[in-house]
Design a protein around this motif. Structure first.
Motif, short mmCIF file in Angstrom:
data_model
loop_
_atom_site.label_atom_id
_atom_site.label_comp_id
_atom_site.label_asym_id
_atom_site.label_seq_id
_atom_site.Cartn_x
_atom_site.Cartn_y
_atom_site.Cartn_z
N MET A 103 5.70 17.59 34.13
CA MET A 103 6.24 16.88 34.46
C MET A 103 6.17 15.96 35.85
O MET A 103 5.37 16.13 36.51
N TYR A 104 5.39 13.95 35.25
CA TYR A 104 4.89 13.48 36.21
C TYR A 104 5.63 13.26 36.79
O TYR A 104 6.04 12.17 35.65
N ASN A 105 6.02 12.70 37.87
CA ASN A 105 7.32 11.67 38.13
C ASN A 105 8.03 11.93 37.52
O ASN A 105 8.88 10.52 36.99
N PHE A 106 8.94 12.92 37.14
CA PHE A 106 10.52 13.20 35.94
C PHE A 106 9.87 12.42 34.37
O PHE A 106 11.04 13.16 34.03
N GLY A 107 9.15 12.27 34.72
CA GLY A 107 8.74 11.88 33.16
C GLY A 107 7.55 12.96 32.50
O GLY A 107 6.25 13.01 32.97
N ALA A 108 7.50 12.11 30.71
CA ALA A 108 6.05 13.67 30.34
C ALA A 108 4.75 12.47 31.76
O ALA A 108 5.16 10.71 31.01
N PRO A 109 3.87 13.19 30.83
CA PRO A 109 2.19 12.04 31.19
C PRO A 109 2.09 11.13 30.38
O PRO A 109 2.68 11.58 29.06
N ALA A 110 1.55 10.25 30.75
CA ALA A 110 1.44 8.67 29.90
C ALA A 110 0.83 9.07 28.36
O ALA A 110 1.43 8.67 27.32
N GLN A 111 -0.02 10.10 28.86
CA GLN A 111 -0.52 10.38 27.97
C GLN A 111 -0.22 10.77 26.65
O GLN A 111 -0.80 10.53 25.90
N PHE A 112 1.32 11.78 26.53
CA PHE A 112 1.87 12.17 25.79
C PHE A 112 3.07 10.99 25.30
O PHE A 112 2.73 10.61 24.30
N LYS A 113 3.04 10.17 25.94
CA LYS A 113 3.85 9.23 25.52
C LYS A 113 2.97 7.99 25.25
O LYS A 113 3.24 8.02 23.68
N ALA A 114 1.35 7.42 24.89
CA ALA A 114 0.89 7.35 24.21
C ALA A 114 0.62 8.69 22.75
O ALA A 114 0.73 7.51 21.77
N TYR A 115 0.35 9.83 22.64
CA TYR A 115 1.22 10.73 21.61
C TYR A 115 2.48 10.12 20.93
O TYR A 115 1.71 9.80 19.54
#
Length: 229
Positions: A103-115
């Protein structure tokens, strides 16, 4: 023989069992894979570290290419979608996806969002037809896949019915797009109390590791014995 897709997305290197500032989610994913492989050594494991090597974010050209029919794509479109194609192929080949998503700032890391943005693909993992009666979208990923979501949190109380449940956008933010493409069997385990760095963190890690071991045993039992073991 089963295929596992092991994904890490933490920006931290190594596991927290290797050094003081290591990643708890990497620690859990490695434990899952190692425990699994000990019991089913002939199973195939594909590894993807998006924390260290993030997929390229979606661009206007990517969208143009993805929404152009395969037979109408120009050469540059295939080049733009090449990385996405590799990621989708890995996902489609896997029976079990083991994803470390802190959890980064309540959500998924930006890298995983890009995935996620690269594998949620029209014509590959979901279908779209504006003339289709009812819902114009439908999942295209074959049924039967399991997503194991292994996370870590600085605070505590993000579980169902707990004080910070509404602020936990990791599980919801991952489960929703995966369900959209057809992966609905999701198992979640998380380490909490990271920022406290006291006995509560140690207890949470120990509990998460026990849960990982139990989940491996459950999923392996569902697949049957490994003939090569």
């Amino acid at each position: 023989m089963a295929t596992l897709l092991h994904i890490d997305s933490s920006a931290r290197t190594g596991g927290s069992d290797e050094h003081r500032f290591g990643s708890h989610s990497r620690r859990l994913t490695r434990r899952f894979i190692n425990t699994w492989s000990a019991g089913r050594p002939s199973d195939n494991v594909i590894y993807r570290d998006v924390g260290a090597n993030s997929p390229a974010p979606v661009t206007g050209k990517w969208i143009h290419a993805a929404f152009t029919r395969q037979e109408d794509r120009e050469p540059w479109m295939h080049e733009v979608l090449a990385e996405s194609d590799r990621l989708v192929d890995e996902l489609l080949s896997a029976d079990i996806i083991v994803a470390g998503v802190p959890m980064y700032n309540f959500g998924a890391p930006a890298q995983f969002k890009a995935y996620i943005d690269n594998v949620v693909r029209v014509g590959r993992t979901f279908g779209f037809d504006r003339s289709r009666p009812g819902a114009p979208y439908w999942p295209m990923v074959p049924a039967g896949k399991t997503l194991v979501l292994l996370s870590s949190r600085g605070d505590f109380g993000y579980g169902p019915g707990e004080r910070l449940e509404a602020q936990n956008h990791v599980e919801r933010g991952v489960k929703t797009p995966f369900a959209y493409i057809g992966v609905t069997d999701v198992r979640s385990i998380a380490v909490e109390f990271d920022e406290f760095a006291d006995e509560r963190l140690k207890a949470s890690i120990a509990q998460a590791e026990r849960q990982v071991d139990e989940l491996v045993a459950e999923l392996c039992a569902g697949l049957g014995a490994d003939r090569a073991a």
